[in-house]
Design a protein around this motif. Structure first.
Motif, PDB file in Angstrom:
ATOM      1  N   TYR A  11       2.707   2.483 -20.773  1.00  0.00           N
ATOM      2  CA  TYR A  11       2.219   3.839 -21.037  1.00  0.00           C
ATOM      3  C   TYR A  11       2.550   4.815 -19.911  1.00  0.00           C
ATOM      4  CZ  TYR A  11      -0.159   1.320 -24.685  1.00  0.00           C
ATOM      5  OH  TYR A  11      -0.417   0.506 -25.758  1.00  0.00           O
ATOM      6  N   ASP A  12       2.307   4.398 -18.669  1.00  0.00           N
ATOM      7  CA  ASP A  12       2.589   5.262 -17.513  1.00  0.00           C
ATOM      8  C   ASP A  12       3.900   4.911 -16.819  1.00  0.00           C
ATOM      9  OD1 ASP A  12       0.255   6.808 -17.730  1.00  0.00           O
ATOM     10  OD2 ASP A  12      -0.914   5.275 -16.681  1.00  0.00           O
ATOM     11  N   GLN A  37      -5.038   2.723  -9.279  1.00  0.00           N
ATOM     12  CA  GLN A  37      -5.959   3.846  -9.285  1.00  0.00           C
ATOM     13  C   GLN A  37      -5.161   5.126  -9.108  1.00  0.00           C
ATOM     14  OE1 GLN A  37      -8.273   4.232  -5.439  1.00  0.00           O
ATOM     15  NE2 GLN A  37      -7.759   2.059  -5.353  1.00  0.00           N
ATOM     16  N   ARG A  38      -5.633   6.168  -9.740  1.00  0.00           N
ATOM     17  CA  ARG A  38      -4.934   7.450  -9.663  1.00  0.00           C
ATOM     18  C   ARG A  38      -5.279   8.114  -8.337  1.00  0.00           C
ATOM     19  NH1 ARG A  38      -1.926   9.715 -13.189  1.00  0.00           N
ATOM     20  NH2 ARG A  38      -2.693   8.460 -14.906  1.00  0.00           N
ATOM     21  N   MET A  44      -1.361   4.324  -8.116  1.00  0.00           N
ATOM     22  CA  MET A  44      -1.054   3.516  -6.942  1.00  0.00           C
ATOM     23  C   MET A  44      -1.753   2.166  -7.051  1.00  0.00           C
ATOM     24  SD  MET A  44       0.791   5.587  -5.109  1.00  0.00           S
ATOM     25  CE  MET A  44       0.818   4.768  -3.552  1.00  0.00           C
ATOM     26  N   PRO A  45      -1.039   1.057  -6.757  1.00  0.00           N
ATOM     27  CA  PRO A  45      -1.702  -0.253  -6.795  1.00  0.00           C
ATOM     28  C   PRO A  45      -2.604  -0.411  -5.572  1.00  0.00           C
ATOM     29  CG  PRO A  45       0.546  -0.504  -6.025  1.00  0.00           C
ATOM     30  CD  PRO A  45       0.373   0.947  -6.396  1.00  0.00           C
ATOM     31  N   TYR A  63      -5.901  -2.740  -0.702  1.00  0.00           N
ATOM     32  CA  TYR A  63      -6.149  -1.417  -0.140  1.00  0.00           C
ATOM     33  C   TYR A  63      -7.452  -0.875  -0.707  1.00  0.00           C
ATOM     34  CZ  TYR A  63      -1.229  -1.825   1.010  1.00  0.00           C
ATOM     35  OH  TYR A  63      -0.029  -2.258   1.493  1.00  0.00           O
ATOM     36  N   LYS A  64      -8.297  -0.332   0.163  1.00  0.00           N
ATOM     37  CA  LYS A  64      -9.585   0.190  -0.283  1.00  0.00           C
ATOM     38  C   LYS A  64      -9.599   1.701  -0.361  1.00  0.00           C
ATOM     39  CE  LYS A  64     -12.076  -3.807   1.234  1.00  0.00           C
ATOM     40  NZ  LYS A  64     -13.172  -4.371   1.919  1.00  0.00           N
TER      41      LYS A  64
END
Length: 105
Positions: A11-12, A37-38, A44-45, A63-64
């Motif tokens: 989709y993206d 997450q956007r 971005m992963p 990554y947080k």
């Protein structure tokens, strides 16, 4: 020659997996991009898993707090060499024998 495969989210169209195979067909490198997450309009992963089956290596980056173009200072990228470490140049390293290290690029 090595072969490369990339899987995309339908989709993206962001990449979700990358795989590199040796000419023999054995997987050399497998990478999974997960938990997207956007961030500033980009997907971005927040988790990246790298697997090197031929050497038995698995690395996971989690990554947080993802920020794009955050204005980092150059000091954050300076390599800190531990005391007592012997420095060598690339020319001083032994040349690998045969096909022990896969050429990636």
């Amino acid at each position: 020659p090595q072969s490369y495969r990339i899987w995309f989210e339908p989709y993206d169209f962001h990449p979700v997996r990358f795989e590199m195979e040796h000419a023999s067909g054995q997987p050399v490198l497998q990478v999974w991009y997960e938990e997207f997450q956007r961030t500033n309009g980009f997907m971005m992963p927040s988790r990246i898993t790298l697997l090197q089956p031929m050497v038995g290596r698995r690395i996971v980056w989690q990554y947080k707090e993802i920020q794009l173009n955050a204005g980092l200072t150059p000091a954050l990228f300076r390599m800190r060499v531990p005391m007592g470490t012997t420095r060598v140049t690339l020319e001083e390293l032994p040349i690998p024998e045969g096909d022990t290290l896969p050429s990636i690029w």
